[in-house]
Write an enzyme that holds these catalytic residues in place. Structure first.
Site, PDB file in Angstrom:
ATOM      1  N   LYS A  79       1.408   4.160  -3.071  1.00 60.13           N
ATOM      2  CA  LYS A  79       1.193   5.584  -2.819  1.00 60.13           C
ATOM      3  C   LYS A  79       2.458   6.381  -3.113  1.00 60.13           C
ATOM      4  CE  LYS A  79      -3.096   5.497  -1.334  1.00 60.13           C
ATOM      5  NZ  LYS A  79      -4.187   6.128  -2.111  1.00 60.13           N
TER       6      LYS A  79
ATOM      7  N   TYR B  59       0.831  -1.203   0.000  1.00 62.29           N
ATOM      8  CA  TYR B  59       0.000   0.000   0.000  1.00 62.29           C
ATOM      9  C   TYR B  59       0.870   1.259   0.000  1.00 62.29           C
ATOM     10  CZ  TYR B  59      -3.485   3.422   1.588  1.00 62.29           C
ATOM     11  OH  TYR B  59      -4.290   4.529   1.706  1.00 62.29           O
TER      12      TYR B  59
END
Length: 238
Positions: A150, A146
């Site tokens: 990002k 994750y």
């Protein structure tokens, strides 16, 4: 000069707060939501464009507005776009979870590819400033998938020649979601207790409206920095 806000991720926690604040902001004359389906809300400033984010770069903004201009209400906006007489800013709160995306591949497509497509498209149509909701801990070298995604989005956004790029890195978001997330709810309570003071304070959960307020604040600020990272602790004041 009139202002147009182009927003993606408007149905989410931060996105919905952002919409309400843009509606009440007198400096923005138009708010265009770009999404995969119409939102069930109405407002005099609101325009909606339903798209496939995968093919968004091929979509003509002016062409789509002309299709909607049945009564002539959008004539002035179309003329302003054609004559470059609008100040355009992009706001992106687009994102999902791996659980909802059902695979890492789908997650990457939504959280990376769709975001970059949206950013390039807003720049193509004249956006000079772009505001992106990332996440605390975003790092393209991270071993956490994750955070790595990002971080990659942040780096790829920097390659688009905006006059200003605002990167907002909130901690755990507080607010009313459409769906219930038991694990996230427990996590918010624990995080609130252990991050009240000390070095963990930067991880303190933050309300979605505070993130939206920070984005609006930056939209009105003349920044000397081309790229500015606004961390969660800095947004807590809004």
């Amino acid at each position: 000069m009139k202002k147009l806000a182009i927003v993606s991720g408007a149905s989410g926690l931060v996105g919905m707060q952002l919409l309400h604040q843009l509606f009440s902001d007198p400096t923005f004359s138009y708010v265009l939501v770009v999404s995969r389906r119409d939102l069930a809300i109405k407002h005099p400033k609101l325009l909606q464009l339903v798209v496939d984010f995968g093919t968004l770069p091929q979509v003509s903004l002016i062409g789509e507005l002309r299709k909607q201009n049945i009564g002539g209400d959008l004539h002035q906006l179309i003329v302003s776009l054609e004559k470059f007489e609008l100040e355009i800013q992009g706001f992106c709160a687009l994102g999902t979870t791996i659980k909802k995306a059902k695979s890492k591949e789908n997650f990457y497509k939504i959280d990376h590819d769709y975001v970059i497509n949206f950013a390039k498209w807003t720049h193509q149509w004249g956006a000079k400033k772009f505001h992106y909701v990332s996440a605390l801990g975003a790092d393209q070298t991270s071993s956490v998938f994750y955070s790595k995604v990002k971080g990659e989005v942040e780096q790829d956004l920097k390659l688009i020649p905006f006059d200003y790029l605002g990167i907002f890195r909130p901690s755990i978001l507080l607010g009313d979601r459409n769906e219930s997330r038991l694990g996230e709810s427990i996590g918010k309570r624990l995080a609130s207790w252990v991050t009240a003071v000390g070095i963990l304070k930067k991880y303190k959960p933050i309300h979605a409206y505070q993130v939206a307020k920070a984005m609006i604040h930056q939209a009105h600020t003349d920044e000397l920095e081309v790229v500015k990272v606004i961390n969660s602790s800095e947004m807590q004041i809004f």
